[in-house]
Design a protein around this motif. Structure first.
Motif, PDB file in Angstrom:
ATOM      1  N   VAL A  79       6.648  -7.512   5.323  1.00 20.42           N
ATOM      2  CA  VAL A  79       5.336  -7.242   4.736  1.00 20.42           C
ATOM      3  C   VAL A  79       4.879  -5.826   5.078  1.00 20.42           C
ATOM      4  O   VAL A  79       4.887  -5.414   6.247  1.00 20.42           O
ATOM      5  CB  VAL A  79       4.297  -8.255   5.231  1.00 20.42           C
ATOM      6  N   GLU A  80       4.488  -5.093   4.060  1.00 23.06           N
ATOM      7  CA  GLU A  80       3.889  -3.777   4.217  1.00 23.06           C
ATOM      8  C   GLU A  80       2.381  -3.931   3.972  1.00 23.06           C
ATOM      9  O   GLU A  80       1.963  -4.193   2.844  1.00 23.06           O
ATOM     10  CB  GLU A  80       4.504  -2.802   3.208  1.00 23.06           C
ATOM     11  N   PRO A  81       1.557  -3.796   5.016  1.00 21.85           N
ATOM     12  CA  PRO A  81       0.119  -4.064   4.855  1.00 21.85           C
ATOM     13  C   PRO A  81      -0.572  -3.143   3.866  1.00 21.85           C
ATOM     14  O   PRO A  81      -1.528  -3.545   3.201  1.00 21.85           O
ATOM     15  CB  PRO A  81      -0.444  -3.852   6.269  1.00 21.85           C
ATOM     16  N   VAL A  82      -0.096  -1.906   3.776  1.00 18.66           N
ATOM     17  CA  VAL A  82      -0.682  -0.935   2.854  1.00 18.66           C
ATOM     18  C   VAL A  82       0.445  -0.027   2.380  1.00 18.66           C
ATOM     19  O   VAL A  82       1.384   0.257   3.136  1.00 18.66           O
ATOM     20  CB  VAL A  82      -1.803  -0.119   3.547  1.00 18.66           C
ATOM     21  N   GLY A  83       0.396   0.394   1.140  1.00 17.87           N
ATOM     22  CA  GLY A  83       1.450   1.244   0.607  1.00 17.87           C
ATOM     23  C   GLY A  83       1.425   2.631   1.222  1.00 17.87           C
ATOM     24  O   GLY A  83       0.390   3.303   1.209  1.00 17.87           O
TER      25      GLY A  83
END
Length: 350
Positions: A79-83
């Motif tokens: 999971v990438e919380p923000v790009g």
């Protein structure tokens, strides 16, 4: 140990209104009965099993990944919380994969590309993997032999000397990565033999990309290392708290333009990044009047149209060279000459 990392966090705004931020293009059936991400996973399943296939995506899309790839282990969704663009995304994933599979070799793949000759594609991956086993500090990228003067792609300039033969493939040293050209340059690139489309696919040791991140993006590496060494209970909170601090930079700009041991395999397995509505049109079946028609559509005395219906019956009469796309919320009708401006139109409309 060969692992796959599939990047699936893009927003797909060039395919509005079909693609939205809630359901971007990698989760859509743009070319057939499978979504783009399903096609990507399925074309490598005979080479890399599901337990060594990882998907990195936005927290917003985790449930979409689970629904569309039900056989993928939950632990394999990163999971990438923000790009933050591709360099931090890939390094985060390399840390994650290396903890599970020591000495992992990674192939990095976009989730939304078309490969026509999938067997040849897998053979090319095998050749790249063999090369990396004997050149552990190296990077291999796949470059596509251009078939048209394309101004929407970046290019790779391959060296004309020092070519190596691995199996059935030729591997060349990379001279440079080239930005998207104007039309005149693109025409020259097609005529030359050492310019290739940059497909954004890479093969390397996980430790190699981490070492290069540490060397060229030191602050980003330090933030990601702190996340990586967190305990299992702390990992989620550390990820959310710290990931926003990394530098937003592409892997091409942050790493590739600085690294030395980069090689490219010239490929001709039928690749397209499917980056526009015109790309979809290239591969959809057409009727005798060059129309692409999907869904409940009656196209009367129309030529060279692209019409995608959903629930309602769409009737067109005497229209030529138009795009028509129906979704739950929007019906888009525009001339083909304007479809490349869809991102700008979307900003005005929304």
């Amino acid at each position: 140990m060969l692992c796959a990392l599939i990047m699936a966090g893009g927003k797909g705004t060039r395919f509005w209104p079909l693609s939205t931020e809630k359901r971007p293009k990698q989760f859509l059936k743009l070319l057939g009965e499978e979504t783009m991400i399903q096609m990507t996973v399925n074309r490598i399943k005979d080479l890399i099993p599901k337990d060594r296939t990882f998907v990195v995506t936005s927290s917003d899309y985790v449930e979409l990944v689970k629904n569309q790839l039900p056989d993928l282990p939950s632990r394999n969704i990163i999971v990438e919380p923000v790009g933050k663009n591709t360099a931090p995304c890939i390094a985060l994933s390399a840390f994650y994969i290396e903890k599970i599979y020591k000495d992992a070799t990674m192939i990095v793949l976009p989730s939304d590309h078309l490969i026509e000759n999938e067997e040849k594609f897998r053979d090319t991956i095998n050749c790249a993997y063999d090369f990396i086993q004997n050149n552990e500090d190296g990077i291999v990228t796949l470059g596509m032999k251009p078939t048209r003067p394309e101004i929407g792609y970046g290019y790779i300039k391959a060296s004309e000397t020092g070519k190596l033969k691995i199996g059935n493939e030729v591997i060349c040293k990379v001279d440079s990565f080239v930005e998207k050209p104007d039309l005149d340059k693109a025409k020259r690139y097609v005529e030359g033999e050492n310019y290739l489309w940059n497909g954004g696919m890479f093969i390397w040791k996980a430790t190699t990309i981490l070492n290069l991140t540490k060397k060229f993006l030191k602050s980003t590496y330090q933030v990601l290392e702190e996340i990586a060494i967190a305990t299992e209970d702390e990992y989620g909170s550390k990820l959310v708290e710290n990931y926003c601090k990394v530098q937003a930079v592409s892997v091409d700009y942050g790493i590739m333009e600085n690294a030395k041991e980069i090689y490219v395999i010239p490929c001709d397995f039928g690749w397209d990044d499917v980056g526009s509505w015109h790309a979809i049109e290239r591969y959809r079946e057409k009727d005798e009047h060059n129309n692409v028609v999907v869904g409940k559509v009656r196209n009367i005395e129309g030529n060279n149209n692209f019409i995608v219906g959903k629930d309602k019956l769409i009737i067109t009469v005497g229209l030529d060279d138009v795009f028509v796309v129906e979704t739950d919320d929007v019906i888009l009708l525009c001339k083909k000459e304007n479809i490349d401006n869809i991102q700008e139109l979307r900003k005005i409309i929304l």
